[in-house]
Design an enzyme around this catalytic site. Structure first.
Site, PDB file in Angstrom:
ATOM      1  N   LEU A 187       0.650  -0.986   0.158  1.00 55.25           N
ATOM      2  CA  LEU A 187       0.151  -0.153  -0.107  1.00 55.25           C
ATOM      3  C   LEU A 187       0.964   1.130  -0.122  1.00 55.25           C
ATOM      4  O   LEU A 187       1.829   1.083   0.734  1.00 55.25           O
ATOM      5  CB  LEU A 187      -0.883   0.043   1.250  1.00 55.25           C
ATOM      6  CG  LEU A 187      -1.878  -1.156   1.369  1.00 55.25           C
ATOM      7  CD1 LEU A 187      -2.921  -0.866   2.576  1.00 55.25           C
ATOM      8  CD2 LEU A 187      -3.018  -1.048  -0.008  1.00 55.25           C
ATOM      9  N   ASP A 188       0.455   2.234  -0.615  1.00 56.59           N
ATOM     10  CA  ASP A 188       1.493   3.597  -0.653  1.00 56.59           C
ATOM     11  C   ASP A 188       1.444   3.980   0.796  1.00 56.59           C
ATOM     12  O   ASP A 188       0.716   3.710   1.439  1.00 56.59           O
ATOM     13  CB  ASP A 188       0.715   4.564  -1.470  1.00 56.59           C
ATOM     14  CG  ASP A 188       0.684   4.097  -3.117  1.00 56.59           C
ATOM     15  OD1 ASP A 188       1.307   3.199  -3.448  1.00 56.59           O
ATOM     16  OD2 ASP A 188      -0.098   4.672  -3.617  1.00 56.59           O
ATOM     17  N   LYS A 189       2.430   4.944   0.917  1.00 59.76           N
ATOM     18  CA  LYS A 189       2.675   5.682   2.223  1.00 59.76           C
ATOM     19  C   LYS A 189       1.547   6.143   2.657  1.00 59.76           C
ATOM     20  O   LYS A 189       1.158   5.998   4.121  1.00 59.76           O
ATOM     21  CB  LYS A 189       4.011   6.583   1.913  1.00 59.76           C
ATOM     22  CG  LYS A 189       4.340   7.057   3.139  1.00 59.76           C
ATOM     23  CD  LYS A 189       5.757   7.902   2.944  1.00 59.76           C
ATOM     24  CE  LYS A 189       5.789   8.785   4.318  1.00 59.76           C
ATOM     25  NZ  LYS A 189       6.927   9.852   3.945  1.00 59.76           N
TER      26      LYS A 189
END
Ligand code: URA
Length: 241
Positions: free
Chosen positions: A102-104
């Site tokens: 998952l992106d930051k």
């Protein structure tokens, strides 16, 4: 295998609690109280109980985390904290890794495991495992853009996305997008391909698992045996298909 390691591998207890439980007389091996947490046992032969409950050996650990913003889904990172830093130290030593990225700043359901085969199967596009993301976007999403996202859009690098499913009212700025693949920044790039922009993103399901509403951001729990069995059975989505 050491008794304390065995107890930790079941996912019910940390190593320090395992030592404490043994010293407190709460652990038996083959019906006899065992106070030495470092003694060796054979997980396939010896019968171990903790507080009267039979402990069955679990080769792998499966953890459900509610990912907060600001953490990267990696095992190490030179700059940002990783999702692994949200777990107790004991769990840092058993080879866990995030199953997919998952992106930051993406929130929500993250599975962590040390079961490489299962992880590979869940992430392989061939197996069409569903992931649902709740999004908000900058502009109202037109019906024609929703249809385009469902059919597939061409990303800026020429990749054609696979069919997706939208659960949203036309012209609204929020909804759910259901994908069976996971390219880098995929949803952000898909929305950009139809002239819109993702503002917030939260993964709410992963295959048959749903984000546990009792987990605050940053909190985690072990998967139940039933959840592990569902993942292993190849169930692809929360609708049980
Ligand atoms: N798609 C994105 O753009 N970001 C995520 O974190 C997950 C899917």
């Amino acid at each position: 295998m050491r008794l304390d390691k065995f107890l930790v591998s079941t996912g019910k207890i940390s190593r320090s609690d395992a030592g404490r439980a043994a010293r407190g007389g709460k652990v038996t091996v083959n019906g006899i109280v065992e106070k030495k947490a470092d003694r060796h046992i054979d997980p396939d032969v010896d019968v171990v109980t903790l507080c009267g409950e039979r402990i069955v050996y679990r080769r792998y650990t499966y953890i459900l985390l509610n990912k907060p913003a600001g953490y990267v889904s990696a095992t190490e990172d030179g700059r940002d904290p990783t999702v692994l830093t949200l777990l107790p130290e004991d769990l840092g030593r058993i080879g866990l890794f995030p199953c997919g990225r998952l992106d930051k700043y993406t929130l929500g359901l993250m599975l962590l495991t040390n079961d490489g085969d299962l992880s590979h199967r869940l992430l392989s596009p061939r197996h069409h495992v569903e992931k649902r993301y709740a999004y908000t976007c900058r502009l109202p999403l037109l019906a024609e853009d929703m249809e385009q996202l469902e059919r597939g859009v061409e990303l800026e690098d020429g990749y054609m996305t696979k069919p997706a499913r939208m659960i949203a009212e036309p012209e609204s700025r929020s909804g759910i997008i259901v994908l069976t693949e996971g390219k880098y920044h995929q949803i952000k790039r898909m929305f950009e391909a139809v002239g819109n922009k993702i503002e917030t993103l939260e993964r709410v399901t992963f295959g048959p698992l749903s984000l546990d509403p009792t987990l605050e951001r940053g909190q985690w729990r072990y998967l139940t045996d039933a959840e592990v069995a569902l993942l292993q059975s190849g169930t692809k989505g929360v609708d049980g298909v």
